[in-house]
Enzyme design. Sequence first.
Site, mmCIF file in Angstrom:
data_model
loop_
_atom_site.group_PDB
_atom_site.id
_atom_site.type_symbol
_atom_site.label_atom_id
_atom_site.label_comp_id
_atom_site.label_asym_id
_atom_site.label_seq_id
_atom_site.Cartn_x
_atom_site.Cartn_y
_atom_site.Cartn_z
ATOM 1 N N GLU A 51 -16.687 -1.376 2.321
ATOM 2 C CA GLU A 51 -14.884 -1.726 3.301
ATOM 3 C C GLU A 51 -15.234 0.302 3.094
ATOM 4 O O GLU A 51 -14.448 0.257 1.908
ATOM 5 C CB GLU A 51 -14.585 -2.606 2.525
ATOM 6 C CG GLU A 51 -13.117 -2.363 4.021
ATOM 7 C CD GLU A 51 -11.680 -3.298 3.124
ATOM 8 O OE1 GLU A 51 -10.771 -3.616 3.245
ATOM 9 O OE2 GLU A 51 -12.216 -3.598 1.478
ATOM 10 N N ASP A 76 -11.796 4.592 -1.684
ATOM 11 C CA ASP A 76 -10.262 4.533 -0.298
ATOM 12 C C ASP A 76 -10.018 5.858 -1.933
ATOM 13 O O ASP A 76 -10.466 5.896 -3.124
ATOM 14 C CB ASP A 76 -9.479 3.389 -1.609
ATOM 15 C CG ASP A 76 -8.237 3.974 -0.203
ATOM 16 O OD1 ASP A 76 -7.506 4.374 -0.121
ATOM 17 O OD2 ASP A 76 -7.469 2.405 0.490
ATOM 18 N N ASP A 125 -5.937 4.519 9.119
ATOM 19 C CA ASP A 125 -4.927 5.686 9.843
ATOM 20 C C ASP A 125 -5.469 5.512 11.141
ATOM 21 O O ASP A 125 -6.362 6.187 11.048
ATOM 22 C CB ASP A 125 -4.699 6.885 9.122
ATOM 23 C CG ASP A 125 -3.433 7.285 9.790
ATOM 24 O OD1 ASP A 125 -3.129 7.000 10.786
ATOM 25 O OD2 ASP A 125 -2.975 8.228 9.022
ATOM 26 N N LYS A 129 -2.683 11.732 16.884
ATOM 27 C CA LYS A 129 -2.344 12.709 17.746
ATOM 28 C C LYS A 129 -3.355 13.485 17.880
ATOM 29 O O LYS A 129 -4.613 13.292 17.019
ATOM 30 C CB LYS A 129 -1.562 13.626 16.532
ATOM 31 C CG LYS A 129 0.268 13.147 15.958
ATOM 32 C CD LYS A 129 1.098 14.778 15.818
ATOM 33 C CE LYS A 129 1.922 13.889 15.153
ATOM 34 N NZ LYS A 129 2.911 15.061 14.431
ATOM 35 N N ASP A 161 -4.997 -3.197 13.730
ATOM 36 C CA ASP A 161 -3.816 -3.011 14.612
ATOM 37 C C ASP A 161 -3.356 -2.596 15.433
ATOM 38 O O ASP A 161 -2.635 -2.405 16.250
ATOM 39 C CB ASP A 161 -2.464 -3.469 14.059
ATOM 40 C CG ASP A 161 -1.622 -2.525 13.217
ATOM 41 O OD1 ASP A 161 -2.802 -1.130 12.738
ATOM 42 O OD2 ASP A 161 -1.127 -1.692 13.106
ATOM 43 N N THR A 201 -5.356 -9.159 4.709
ATOM 44 C CA THR A 201 -4.669 -8.059 3.865
ATOM 45 C C THR A 201 -2.830 -7.924 3.715
ATOM 46 O O THR A 201 -2.372 -9.133 4.745
ATOM 47 C CB THR A 201 -5.263 -6.704 3.510
ATOM 48 O OG1 THR A 201 -4.394 -6.189 5.376
ATOM 49 C CG2 THR A 201 -6.739 -6.958 4.191
ATOM 50 N N TYR A 203 -1.331 -6.148 4.652
ATOM 51 C CA TYR A 203 -0.700 -5.050 5.636
ATOM 52 C C TYR A 203 -1.119 -5.535 6.681
ATOM 53 O O TYR A 203 -0.227 -6.305 7.713
ATOM 54 C CB TYR A 203 -2.004 -3.787 5.993
ATOM 55 C CG TYR A 203 -1.452 -2.834 4.393
ATOM 56 C CD1 TYR A 203 0.098 -2.264 4.132
ATOM 57 C CD2 TYR A 203 -2.470 -2.605 4.010
ATOM 58 C CE1 TYR A 203 0.424 -1.852 3.738
ATOM 59 C CE2 TYR A 203 -2.300 -1.728 2.344
ATOM 60 C CZ TYR A 203 -0.997 -1.107 2.695
ATOM 61 O OH TYR A 203 -0.937 -0.357 1.222
ATOM 62 N N GLU A 204 -2.142 -6.389 6.670
ATOM 63 C CA GLU A 204 -2.542 -7.245 8.039
ATOM 64 C C GLU A 204 -1.234 -8.226 8.584
ATOM 65 O O GLU A 204 -0.862 -8.571 9.645
ATOM 66 C CB GLU A 204 -3.870 -8.203 8.279
ATOM 67 C CG GLU A 204 -3.936 -9.399 9.715
ATOM 68 C CD GLU A 204 -5.743 -9.541 9.343
ATOM 69 O OE1 GLU A 204 -5.314 -10.667 10.169
ATOM 70 O OE2 GLU A 204 -6.623 -9.043 8.517
#
Length: 240
Positions: A51, A76, A125, A129, A161, A201, A203-204
């Site tokens: 992951e 991570d 992320d 840009k 998302d 999670t 964040y989700e």
Amino acid sequence: MGKNKHRRFAENLTFDCLVQPEFDEIFGCDHKLKGRWREEFFRNDHPIVLELGCGRGEYTVALAERFAEKNFIGIDIKGARMWRGAKTATQNGMCNVGFLRTRIEFIESFFAPGEVDEVWITFPDPQLKKNRVRKRLTAPGFLARYARFVKPDALIHLKTDSRHLHDYTLAVAACNELPLEAACADIYGTGAADDILSIKTTYETRFLGEGKPITYLRLRLGGRTEFDAPVFTPDNELSA
């Protein structure tokens, strides 16, 4: 740095499931576990699933709970966040979970050709840009990195998302004629969220609370080792 971060960094050093290499162990060279995760870390011959950008490691742990016959490694750079997953795995005695603290840019230093069976990319992320496109974890440069250590038929999952990142990745797949097995712009709104995709999670849960649809796609690299960049200029592409 807050007291909690200091405490978590100190506790991270006690977790056998957490690998935290020094910079000189991986810069311009291979880590000692490269090609030897099964033998020396997990001590079994089960498939390895990564992951990328695992955050707190919630998805890594949840997948490991559901698939005892596979090994899972959450990757991570944020050690204070990863502490949560490593602590849960340690407390629960989970032998099929590992965590690796490093930048995804260095990932080839850790895995040998054909060592990885599957990759999950969860809520990365989106790098909106234009001058950050190459930083997207589904950009051609990153796919080329993955191709050097995954099996030829390995599955790549993207759950996000960001509709922008979802559509961009579809464009990458189309441009390179990659086998696309699933694509959904709203897994909960369409009922596509099965037991695996409905793992939530922190964040989700927050994104859902904000009313953001959660997207998902699943593809294979089709044995390719080089990837072209798509022409992708949606209305919401931001300026550099």
